[in-house]
Enzyme design. Structure first.
Site, PDB file in Angstrom:
ATOM      1  CD  GLN A   1      -2.931   2.610   7.084  1.00  0.00           C
ATOM      2  OE1 GLN A   1      -3.346   2.986   8.064  1.00  0.00           O
ATOM      3  NE2 GLN A   1      -3.727   2.502   5.951  1.00  0.00           N
TER       4      GLN A   1
ATOM      5  NE  ARG B   1       0.242   1.545   3.394  1.00  0.00           N
ATOM      6  CZ  ARG B   1       1.198   2.516   3.752  1.00  0.00           C
ATOM      7  NH1 ARG B   1       2.580   2.022   3.626  1.00  0.00           N
ATOM      8  NH2 ARG B   1       0.705   3.571   3.777  1.00  0.00           N
ATOM      9  N   GLY B   2       0.266   2.331   0.031  1.00  0.00           N
ATOM     10  CA  GLY B   2       1.108   3.766  -0.221  1.00  0.00           C
ATOM     11  C   GLY B   2       1.215   3.848  -1.796  1.00  0.00           C
ATOM     12  CB  ALA B   3       0.263   6.902  -3.845  1.00  0.00           C
TER      13      ALA B   3
ATOM     14  CG  ASP C   1      -3.173   7.656  -1.447  1.00  0.00           C
ATOM     15  OD1 ASP C   1      -2.951   8.247  -0.574  1.00  0.00           O
ATOM     16  OD2 ASP C   1      -3.151   6.720  -1.743  1.00  0.00           O
TER      17      ASP C   1
ATOM     18  CG  ASN D   1      -2.146  11.377   2.524  1.00  0.00           C
ATOM     19  OD1 ASN D   1      -1.646  10.649   1.973  1.00  0.00           O
ATOM     20  ND2 ASN D   1      -1.957  11.613   3.861  1.00  0.00           N
ATOM     21  CE  LYS D   2      -5.000   5.729   4.752  1.00  0.00           C
ATOM     22  NZ  LYS D   2      -6.106   4.787   4.285  1.00  0.00           N
TER      23      LYS D   2
ATOM     24  NE  ARG E   1      -6.644   0.807  -1.299  1.00  0.00           N
ATOM     25  CZ  ARG E   1      -5.654   1.626  -0.279  1.00  0.00           C
ATOM     26  NH1 ARG E   1      -4.538   1.378  -0.203  1.00  0.00           N
ATOM     27  NH2 ARG E   1      -6.164   2.175   0.496  1.00  0.00           N
TER      28      ARG E   1
HETATM   29  O1  MRU Z   1      -4.556   3.198   2.610  1.00  0.00           O
HETATM   30  P1  MRU Z   1      -2.978   3.372   2.272  1.00  0.00           P
HETATM   31  O2  MRU Z   1      -2.340   3.089   3.483  1.00  0.00           O
HETATM   32  O3  MRU Z   1      -2.525   2.796   1.058  1.00  0.00           O
HETATM   33  O4  MRU Z   1      -2.934   5.013   2.557  1.00  0.00           O
HETATM   34  C1  MRU Z   1      -1.558   5.370   2.218  1.00  0.00           C
HETATM   35  C2  MRU Z   1      -1.503   7.006   2.421  1.00  0.00           C
HETATM   36  O5  MRU Z   1      -2.602   7.706   2.367  1.00  0.00           O
HETATM   37  C3  MRU Z   1      -0.270   7.668   2.171  1.00  0.00           C
HETATM   38  O6  MRU Z   1       0.004   8.843   2.896  1.00  0.00           O
HETATM   39  C4  MRU Z   1      -0.115   8.085   0.747  1.00  0.00           C
HETATM   40  O7  MRU Z   1      -0.288   7.029  -0.175  1.00  0.00           O
HETATM   41  C5  MRU Z   1       1.197   8.630   0.394  1.00  0.00           C
HETATM   42  S1  MRU Z   1       2.560   7.244   0.425  1.00  0.00           S
HETATM   43  C6  MRU Z   1       3.976   7.930  -0.033  1.00  0.00           C
END
Ligand code: MRU
Length: 365
Positions: free
Chosen positions: A214, A55-57, A255, A265-266, A98
């Site tokens: 996270q 996970r993470g963009a 994201d 973002n999250k 996603r």
């Molecule tokens: O749901 P996730 O864990 O994929 O969400 C991740 C985030 O919101 C991060 O802040 C974002 O993807 C940036 S990662 C460099």
């Protein structure tokens, strides 16, 4: 463990040696267990993205690029038309895993354009070239994070006063686990270590980041493993922390960034931004230019993923923590309005309002 040893140990995503599987750290098992898993089928790759094993963009983008290369290598077609039809079906399938992180679509579209460009070549050559293109996406991601880190490090250096630690707050995990290396929001801290700052020069406050934790499971694990002074707090403790004067700057990832600078973002990020504005603390978003989506005019148009209610009521508890049958609101992301953001740190430079103009100025298309 020094920072380089740390990076060797935590390689978020890679192809395995004989290119038969996508090899990831299963992030759902962290921090208790560092276990790598090999993904071979389209269902396994889709499921790993959906369930946040990876996970993470940016890491989702790199995984999608390797995933489509791997799956394409098994397409039995011998002519381009039928190869490409299967490629598009696989691409559409992975793209449905996603909805919010634009890097997923960005990476798959880049692989698509790459295939179309190679249509005169033999199928074995195209298959080989797809692996090479995925390697390039990964290598570029490392360089992008490094440049973001260097620019963010400049902001830390400006804040540094002799003998005092700099307080940095971050939300969710935009760390090395969310990218190919360095992270985005954590990159300034890793770069600071590589430039010889002592771990105690910085103090990072990690929001635990409900409901999937996270911040607690991943960011606190990463930074603590890398030797950086790290404190974990629940999301609702950020305000008192800021009020106490312990936070000098906020770095978060993203994201998707809309053309006007609104940022998805999250979940919880927009609340942190509102608090930071109230306490007059600079709030920076770290964004690879692949995360900037000029086709989306404002945050209103960014699709926000809604997730399973069990993540809120059951997932982390030995017994259910909410009444059976209760309605649950569980968006995975929120939108931070551009006017709450001090700057957006891309690998090409730091953007300030008006963002559309700033993106154009850096040649972001
Ligand atoms: O749901 P996730 O864990 O994929 O969400 C991740 C985030 O919101 C991060 O802040 C974002 O993807 C940036 S990662 C460099």
């Amino acid at each position: 463990m020094d920072v380089e040893q740390f990076f060797d140990q935590v390689t978020t995503v890679r192809m395995n040696a004989d290119r038969s599987a996508l090899d990831i750290i299963d992030q759902t098992l962290l921090p208790g267990c560092i276990k790598r898993v090999e993904l071979r089928t389209k269902e396994e790759i889709w499921d790993a993205i959906k369930k946040l094993r990876v996970r993470g963009a940016p890491a989702i983008g790199v995984s999608a690029a390797y995933g489509i290369a791997l799956l394409s290598s098994k397409i039995p077609a011998t002519n381009f038309e039928s190869f490409y039809a299967s490629f598009v079906a696989l691409k559409d399938y992975l793209a449905s895993s996603r909805p919010t992180a634009v890097n997923l679509f960005w990476a798959l579209n880049r692989m698509d354009a790459f295939v179309k460009d190679k249509k005169e070549e033999s199928i074995p050559k195209i298959k080989e070239a797809l692996f090479e293109e995925a390697d390039r996406i990964r290598d570029e991601d490392i360089q992008i994070s490094l440049h973001i880190g260097e620019l963010g490090f400049g902001l830390l250096r400006d804040l540094k006063k002799d003998g005092q630690e700099i307080g940095i707050l971050t939300h969710c995990n935009a760390g090395t686990l969310a990218t190919a290396k360095y992270g985005t929001a954590t990159a300034p801290m890793y770069v600071a270590l590589e430039k010889g700052w002592a771990p105690e020069d910085m103090h990072v406050y990690c929001d635990e980041t409900r409901p999937l934790l996270q911040g607690a499971r991943l960011t606190a694990f990463e930074l603590h493993s890398a030797g950086i002074t790290t404190t974990l707090q629940c999301d609702n403790m950020a305000s008192i922390l800021m009020r106490s004067g312990k936070v000098d700057i906020v770095f978060v990832g993203c994201d998707r960034v809309a053309k006007n600078g609104d940022v998805a973002n999250k979940i919880g990020t927009s609340g942190v931004a509102i608090l930071a504005k109230h306490y007059n603390i600079p709030f920076y978003v770290c964004a690879p230019s692949s995360t900037i989506d000029l086709a989306t005019s404002t945050g209103e148009q960014i699709p926000l993923e809604m997730r399973d209610p069990d993540e809120v009521c059951e997932m982390w508890y030995s017994q259910r923590m909410a009444p059976e049958g209760i309605d649950v609101f569980n968006p995975a992301f929120d939108v931070t309005d551009h006017d709450l953001i001090s700057g957006i740190i891309t690998e090409r430079g730091i953007c300030h309002p008006p963002y559309e103009e700033a993106f154009r100025g850096l040649g972001i298309k």
